[in-house]
Design an enzyme around this catalytic site. Sequence first.
Site, PDB file in Angstrom:
ATOM      1  N   ARG A   9       0.853  -1.186   0.000  1.00  0.00           N
ATOM      2  CA  ARG A   9       0.000   0.000   0.000  1.00  0.00           C
ATOM      3  C   ARG A   9       0.887   1.234   0.000  1.00  0.00           C
ATOM      4  NH1 ARG A   9      -1.918  -3.739   3.650  1.00  0.00           N
ATOM      5  NH2 ARG A   9      -3.980  -4.609   3.177  1.00  0.00           N
TER       6      ARG A   9
ATOM      7  N   HIS B   8      -2.667  -8.921   2.525  1.00  0.00           N
ATOM      8  CA  HIS B   8      -4.095  -9.197   2.545  1.00  0.00           C
ATOM      9  C   HIS B   8      -4.408 -10.198   3.659  1.00  0.00           C
ATOM     10  CE1 HIS B   8      -4.363  -7.915  -1.896  1.00  0.00           C
ATOM     11  NE2 HIS B   8      -4.897  -6.983  -1.145  1.00  0.00           N
TER      12      HIS B   8
ATOM     13  N   TYR C 260      -3.768 -22.858   9.503  1.00  0.00           N
ATOM     14  CA  TYR C 260      -2.806 -23.949   9.327  1.00  0.00           C
ATOM     15  C   TYR C 260      -1.529 -23.557   8.589  1.00  0.00           C
ATOM     16  CZ  TYR C 260      -6.578 -26.904  10.988  1.00  0.00           C
ATOM     17  OH  TYR C 260      -7.550 -27.458  11.761  1.00  0.00           O
TER      18      TYR C 260
END
Length: 442
Positions: free
Chosen positions: A283, A392, A402
């Site tokens: 970003r 993200h 996991y």
Amino acid sequence: MARVKLTAGRIADFGCGEGRTQTFLWCDEVHGLGVRATAGSKRKRYIFQTKVNGRSMRLTIGEVSIWSIDKAQVEARRLQVLIDNGNDPRQMKADKKAAEDEARLAKETAAVSLMMQKTRESVTLGVAWSEYIAARAPFWSQLHHRDHIRAMHAGGEKRSRSPKLTEPGALASLATVRLIDLSPELLTEWAKREATKRPTVARLALRLLRAFLFWCSRHKTHKTIVTGNVAQSRDARESLGKSTVKNDVLQREQLPAWFAAVKQIKNPVINAYLQALLLTGARRNELASIRWDDVNFQWNSLTIKDKVDGLRVIPLTPYAANLLAALPRRSEWVFSSLTAGSGRLTDPSIAHRKACTVAGLDVTLHGLRRSFASLCEWIEMPSGIAAQIQGHAPQGVREQNYIRRPLDLLRKWHVKIEAWILEQAEIDFVPAQPGLQVVRNT
């Protein structure tokens, strides 16, 4: 006790006997009424003395200079009637005083409450907005804090690089409106005005206002005024319209033109920043706010402040490391600025738009982040790895609970996508040795 008929003369001649502290002159007409004179004082008082519940009680009626004999006798008879009816004049007097005090206190409390209510009702959106920012700023990111400042900014200030004055924020026109006067109708009118000028900015301002009003509804003072959230007005939202999904992205064949134009930017900080923005997929403010302490040239890693997880560590790829190593170390910021008040790069958009114009492209800074995600598809990079590099949030139970990828696994793919992008951009780059990179052709 000897009783006499009380007359003005007798009362005037009456005094405290020598050697006594007090002396009484008792009335023969009204039982219990008397005049008391005390030693060392010229003041004489009417008193009433009797028994209540088997215990002696003495009450002062008043000064003989104020009360007439007739009125004192009437008062004494009244007190006796009260006692005969089972009442204690002392308790009645205390009850009356308590009632008067309570009534006075209630009146004062009501007056204070009314004043406080008027004060609360006079609070404007601008004043409460400042309180909101002060209370919530410690929990916000720098960008989120800036959005709130800009939304209510009055405008009219001089710009550092332009003769034009700054524009008022999207909510500035509502700053003087009292909280109690905010209504769905008022907000809808505001939305219609803003929609003609800056709908995207206004949509953000409406979201900020909605969160602000939720805060007011829980505030110890403002909650009595803000009982509903007018920013949830459907009419206001519809007036501003829906945000459209942006599709600006660099295509594979556009990479040579984009890199060539960006490399022509004379400011080396902006030059390096724009290239790093594409190659990291970060970003814009995440990358602009990295410090030299966040860059590890020894282990080729880059620590970024993440708005999702707080911090994330991504690989420092060879070409990106070469870009950063060439930058001047004149402050704690990697992408420093000599003109910005913060000391770091704040708005490279102007330079980027000029470069895109030269290249015949139309891509925003966020479009570069979108480009990174899209270009990763060319090398079939696993979507979870690309998402982790870009910061993200993990999607799905497997990603969330996991999969824990080491930095080396991210580096394998990150180096691969960087090399592929440079190849498509026709940039001949070969790392000289570990930790040092050299650009052969620019």
